[in-house]
Enzyme design. Structure first.
Site, PDB file in Angstrom:
ATOM      1  N   ASP A   1       0.858  -1.181   0.000  1.00 41.51           N
ATOM      2  CA  ASP A   1       0.000   0.000   0.000  1.00 41.51           C
ATOM      3  C   ASP A   1       0.900   1.240   0.000  1.00 41.51           C
ATOM      4  O   ASP A   1       2.022   1.171  -0.496  1.00 41.51           O
ATOM      5  CB  ASP A   1      -0.965  -0.061   1.202  1.00 41.51           C
ATOM      6  CG  ASP A   1      -2.262   0.682   0.930  1.00 41.51           C
ATOM      7  OD1 ASP A   1      -2.189   1.883   0.621  1.00 41.51           O
ATOM      8  OD2 ASP A   1      -3.349   0.070   1.011  1.00 41.51           O
TER       9      ASP A   1
ATOM     10  N   HIS B   1       2.237   2.060  -3.223  1.00 42.93           N
ATOM     11  CA  HIS B   1       1.321   3.025  -3.825  1.00 42.93           C
ATOM     12  C   HIS B   1       1.853   4.452  -3.771  1.00 42.93           C
ATOM     13  O   HIS B   1       1.116   5.402  -3.983  1.00 42.93           O
ATOM     14  CB  HIS B   1      -0.060   2.944  -3.165  1.00 42.93           C
ATOM     15  CG  HIS B   1      -0.747   1.626  -3.398  1.00 42.93           C
ATOM     16  ND1 HIS B   1      -2.009   1.352  -2.937  1.00 42.93           N
ATOM     17  CD2 HIS B   1      -0.333   0.500  -4.046  1.00 42.93           C
ATOM     18  CE1 HIS B   1      -2.346   0.117  -3.300  1.00 42.93           C
ATOM     19  NE2 HIS B   1      -1.337  -0.421  -3.952  1.00 42.93           N
TER      20      HIS B   1
END
Ligand code: NAG
Ligand code: NAG
Length: 394
Positions: free
Chosen positions: A220, A243
């Protein structure tokens, strides 16, 4: 003569007393002396807490020491309320390992939780939360616990983390929430690119947080920045997979603390979903994002190198027909170059009700498959100087 002799004695005795104070300082509490056993089989939580308790009871700077080896730890709460010491070093030469059954810590919020502590430093160490089985459960869509943040600091001051490795967290790897002055240096986060919700470092409601010389590979956000973060400095970060760096999601609440004065300087993003992103819910809110500097960034095959997304509303639920109320202003992008994995390398999708203002591009060169990429703007105002490729749409 007599006076200078007396003076000599005085100085000598002063020296004697100060050296004995220095010698008495820094008692070390080895968790093995409190019953911890390496090998990763026997639960060392109580021993660790006893060593912590002893350090807390000391008034001089104290060290909790974890020797080499693997130490099994259930979730542990380091409570600053009952701690009178404000200079505790936790030196870890070994690995702390979470129970292999994810249910043991999976519903507790955090695995290692520090709350209301002052002056805690963690040097070295590896945290292995063994999150793989929980990710598999989450990815299969079964009912699973939410998972625990591996290392959490709440409402704490003057924190230092240096040389820590955090791997395979069930959820966030490191959380800084409600803190003043936290210094994270030489931190390494590692989890697979497809591990869900395993943010590297999440900072919110905190001021004076510095993240330096660190490397985050995860599933993430490498660093995520939540409401109420201010005076945040990130320098020399390598991110990927992951991310990227994200300010947000913000603006879920109507009354929400803003984010201001964030610097991201010298960072490389490799194969990440985003480079630098600001993301807000398409809901009414009086939050804000202002005075942000993104400087000297290298993008290597990044899907959305530069992105502001103010229309975040997955599945169009809970935000129908709304613009985001979060006001974004004074965001500067300086010396950003490299490659985009998609055609649109720069995207400013701002709120129709509260447009972005003061966006500045200065020296941007992003390409897509060896050709110029494109930029897209809506409701975004600002200026461009120097080379800006793709050409500015501000
Ligand atoms: C912005 O934050 C930095 C630390 O990241 C701090 O040194 C600086 O003083 C802050 N600037 C303002 C205007 O508060
Ligand atoms: C932009 O980057 C490309 C690829 O790295 C390079 O070939 C080109 O010279 C750069 N353009 C400018 C104006 O710096």
């Amino acid at each position: 003569m007599a006076i200078s002799r007396m003076f000599q004695i005085l100085i000598l005795s002063l020296l004697y007393f100060t050296s004995s104070i220095v010698l008495a300082a820094n008692p070390t509490y080895n968790i093995q002396s409190y019953g911890a056993k390496s090998g990763g089989k026997s639960d060392c939580s109580k021993a660790f807490l006893s060593a912590w308790g002893a350090a807390c009871a000391a008034t001089a700077p104290a060290t909790v020491y974890v020797p080499p080896g693997r130490y099994l730890m259930r979730n542990v709460y380091f409570d600053g309320n009952s701690c009178k010491n404000n200079a505790i070093t936790i030196r870890i030469d070994g690995t702390l390992v979470a129970p292999s059954d994810y249910n043991v810590i999976g519903s507790s919020g955090s695995w290692l939780k520090f709350e209301r502590v002052t002056g805690v430093s963690i040097y070295g160490g590896t945290l292995d939360a063994q999150g793989a089985n929980l990710w598999a459960c989450k990815n299969s869509g079964k009912g699973c616990p939410k998972g625990a943040t591996s290392l959490a600091f709440y409402n704490s001051n003057n924190i230092r983390i240096n040389g820590l490795v955090s791997m395979n967290s069930q959820m966030f790897h490191i959380l800084v929430d409600g803190c003043r002055n936290a210094n994270l240096v030489n931190v390494r986060v590692s989890a697979p690119g497809n591990s869900p919700n395993t943010d590297g470092i999440h900072v919110q409601q905190s001021s004076g947080v510095t993240i330096m010389n660190s490397h985050v590979s995860t599933g993430d956000d490498c660093v995520s920045i939540g409401p109420g973060a201010s005076n945040l400095w990130i320098e020399n970060l390598a991110c990927g997979p992951g991310h990227g760096i994200s300010i947000g999601s913000l603006g879920w609440e109507m009354n929400e603390a803003g984010v201001q004065n964030v610097t991201v300087k010298t960072a490389t993003f490799s194969g990440t979903e985003n480079g630098v992103r600001v993301k807000t819910w398409a809901r009414p809110s009086n939050g804000f994002v202002r005075d942000i500097l993104f400087q000297h960034l290298v993008m290597v095959n990044v899907q959305n190198p530069v992105i502001i997304d103010q229309n975040y509303c997955p599945n169009h639920e809970k935000c129908p027909h709304q613009g985001s109320g979060v006001k974004i202003s004074n965001v500067k992008y300086e010396d950003i170059h490299g490659t985009s994995a998609t055609q649109v390398a720069v995207k400013f999708d701002c709120s129709k009700t509260r447009p972005c203002s003061g966006i500045e591009l200065d020296g941007v060169n992003l390409t897509f498959r060896d050709k110029p990429a494109t930029a897209s703007c809506s409701n975004a105002g600002g200026t461009a100087e120097g080379v800006v490729k793709p050409s500015s749409c501000l």
